[in-house]
Design a protein around this motif. Structure first.
Motif: not given
Length: 186
Positions: A138-167
């Motif tokens: 989660x900390x890496x994901x937060x660091x990778x996504x610019x703060x301004x882009x993290x304002x919308x769409x819920x938790x920044x890890x949501x889509x990455x965790x989903x993708x990893x789970x599917x894989x």
């Protein structure tokens, strides 16, 4: 009427068996994956079925059980295996996949527009040490996504965790096989 419940999670099997025990012989609870529907039906001596309902994805129980590693809200080992006996875990995906493969699964399975940048950050961090926990990721994901882009769409890890789970669980490959076999069984 006979109900056949199939789940690869042994904890879900135990809960379903207990909850459905009053239906006795009208219910068969099978610890497997629904992509094995042909062989499961053969083992049960059933030639065809009248209908099928597939419960796809992760359950709220798995998300709430922090130790399973499905949730970005609980610190736990990177796991995400629906079947805990499966060889590949989230740890393996995060720590061994190439930047290109991580980018592909983040984009294809998570529709994450920052896929390449997140993959690059993961590659850089794991050169220091393997990533072991959900909160490290989660900390890496937060660091990778610019703060301004993290304002919308819920938790920044949501889509990455989903993708990893599917894989990790080969959810789309299993679904493809299961749909074909279920159509034949109907």
């Amino acid at each position: 009427c006979k109900l056949i419940g199939i789940d690869q999670d042994k904890e879900a099997i135990a809960a379903a068996t207990k909850r459905l025990q009053c239906f006795d012989k009208r219910v068969s609870v099978v610890n497997s994956n629904f992509c094995r529907i042909k062989s499961i039906l053969d083992e049960l001596g059933i030639d065809s079925i009248d209908g099928a309902i597939l419960d796809l994805g992760v359950s709220s129980y798995q998300l709430d059980n922090g130790e399973r590693g499905f949730s970005y809200m609980h610190d736990a080992p990177l796991d995400m295996r629906m079947n805990r006996e499966s060889a590949k875990s989230a740890y393996d995906v995060v720590n061994s996949y190439s930047c290109e493969d991580l980018t592909r699964i983040f984009f294809d399975y998570g529709e994450e527009k920052w896929s390449k940048r997140i993959a690059e950050f993961i590659i850089n961090e794991r050169q220091k040490k393997p990533l072991e926990t959900t909160f490290e990721l989660v900390e890496i994901i937060k660091a990778a996504i610019p703060k301004s882009a993290r304002m919308d769409g819920g938790h920044p890890g949501k889509r990455i965790f989903q993708a990893i789970r599917i894989e990790v669980n080969n959810e789309l490959g299993i679904l493809h096989d299961a749909i074909s076999d279920l159509c034949e069984a109907l």
